[in-house]
Design a protein around this motif. Structure first.
Motif, PDB file in Angstrom:
ATOM      1  N   ASP A  24       0.825  -1.211   0.000  1.00 62.41           N
ATOM      2  CA  ASP A  24       0.000   0.000   0.000  1.00 62.41           C
ATOM      3  C   ASP A  24       0.862   1.266   0.000  1.00 62.41           C
ATOM      4  O   ASP A  24       0.454   2.314   0.494  1.00 62.41           O
ATOM      5  N   PHE A  25       2.059   1.169  -0.571  1.00 66.40           N
ATOM      6  CA  PHE A  25       3.030   2.260  -0.560  1.00 66.40           C
ATOM      7  C   PHE A  25       2.463   3.562  -1.122  1.00 66.40           C
ATOM      8  O   PHE A  25       2.605   4.634  -0.524  1.00 66.40           O
ATOM      9  N   VAL A  26       1.830   3.501  -2.270  1.00 65.60           N
ATOM     10  CA  VAL A  26       1.359   4.709  -2.944  1.00 65.60           C
ATOM     11  C   VAL A  26       0.360   5.470  -2.065  1.00 65.60           C
ATOM     12  O   VAL A  26       0.404   6.697  -1.984  1.00 65.60           O
ATOM     13  N   THR A  27      -0.486   4.762  -1.371  1.00 66.39           N
ATOM     14  CA  THR A  27      -1.466   5.397  -0.487  1.00 66.39           C
ATOM     15  C   THR A  27      -0.830   5.879   0.810  1.00 66.39           C
ATOM     16  O   THR A  27      -1.102   6.995   1.270  1.00 66.39           O
ATOM     17  N   ASN A  28       0.029   5.067   1.394  1.00 64.76           N
ATOM     18  CA  ASN A  28       0.512   5.343   2.750  1.00 64.76           C
ATOM     19  C   ASN A  28       1.791   6.164   2.852  1.00 64.76           C
ATOM     20  O   ASN A  28       2.005   6.857   3.851  1.00 64.76           O
ATOM     21  N   TYR A  29       2.662   6.118   1.862  1.00 64.33           N
ATOM     22  CA  TYR A  29       3.939   6.833   1.952  1.00 64.33           C
ATOM     23  C   TYR A  29       3.768   8.326   2.278  1.00 64.33           C
ATOM     24  O   TYR A  29       4.413   8.834   3.205  1.00 64.33           O
ATOM     25  N   PRO A  30       2.884   9.058   1.584  1.00 66.81           N
ATOM     26  CA  PRO A  30       2.724  10.470   1.949  1.00 66.81           C
ATOM     27  C   PRO A  30       2.145  10.668   3.348  1.00 66.81           C
ATOM     28  O   PRO A  30       2.282  11.748   3.934  1.00 66.81           O
ATOM     29  N   ARG A  31       1.555   9.655   3.900  1.00 69.00           N
ATOM     30  CA  ARG A  31       0.984   9.764   5.251  1.00 69.00           C
ATOM     31  C   ARG A  31       2.071   9.660   6.308  1.00 69.00           C
ATOM     32  O   ARG A  31       2.049  10.375   7.298  1.00 69.00           O
ATOM     33  N   TRP A  32       3.030   8.730   6.147  1.00 70.01           N
ATOM     34  CA  TRP A  32       4.079   8.623   7.169  1.00 70.01           C
ATOM     35  C   TRP A  32       5.217   9.590   6.886  1.00 70.01           C
ATOM     36  O   TRP A  32       6.046   9.848   7.749  1.00 70.01           O
ATOM     37  N   SER A  33       5.257  10.134   5.681  1.00 70.74           N
ATOM     38  CA  SER A  33       6.274  11.129   5.343  1.00 70.74           C
ATOM     39  C   SER A  33       5.560  12.378   4.831  1.00 70.74           C
ATOM     40  O   SER A  33       5.462  12.616   3.627  1.00 70.74           O
ATOM     41  N   PRO A  34       5.022  13.197   5.741  1.00 70.62           N
ATOM     42  CA  PRO A  34       4.205  14.340   5.319  1.00 70.62           C
ATOM     43  C   PRO A  34       4.972  15.400   4.529  1.00 70.62           C
ATOM     44  O   PRO A  34       4.362  16.300   3.968  1.00 70.62           O
TER      45      PRO A  34
END
Length: 154
Positions: A24-34
């Motif tokens: 789920d990298f595409v969805t979650n990456y911007p969430r853990w790396s704002p």
């Protein structure tokens, strides 16, 4: 070369943590790396070796854009990214610890350009702080959003 690494214990099973980070990298990456303001997929399909993406980041007020590629992916164990035009490498490694996951995260920048060399110590500190923040954010999201295993499953 500037390198920073950290690790943490995420109190969720490895399969679930790996899915959150890699599948789920595409969805979650911007969430853990704002700091990631925009993420665009350049290669269709799931993350695999050769997959590429484009990101726009704002780190400490400085806006950068870069393309990056998956250079290693071992299901349930590791995913590694490398900048296509910028000399950086990011590595996530996953190790099972009972019903939990030990996450090892490292970030490595290539050789600093001449104008940046006087600021190497500050850059090292900022990179280490960013690495620790990334892992802290990831752990917080995973533990908040994924149910822990039931005691009978242990």
């Amino acid at each position: 070369m500037v390198k920073a690494q950290t690790r943490t214990l995420i109190k969720r099973p490895l399969e679930q943590v790996f899915r959150f980070v890699v599948e789920d990298f595409v969805t979650n990456y911007p969430r853990w790396s704002p700091e990631v303001k925009s993420l665009r997929v350049l290669t269709r399909g799931p993350l695999q070796v050769g997959w590429t993406g484009h990101q726009v980041r704002v780190d400490q007020g400085r806006r950068t854009e870069s393309d990056f590629r998956v250079i290693a992916l071992e299901p349930g164990r590791q995913v590694t990214f490398r900048g296509v035009n910028d000399p950086y490498r990011i590595d996530y490694q996953f190790e099972p610890r009972d019903q939990h996951t030990e996450l090892h995260f490292s970030f490595e920048m290539g050789k600093l350009s001449l104008p940046l060399r006087p600021f190497e110590k500050l850059i090292r500190l900022a990179v280490q702080e960013g690495t620790e923040r990334t892992v802290r954010n990831l752990k917080g999201l995973v533990e908040a959003e994924i149910e822990p295993p039931s005691p009978s499953a242990a």
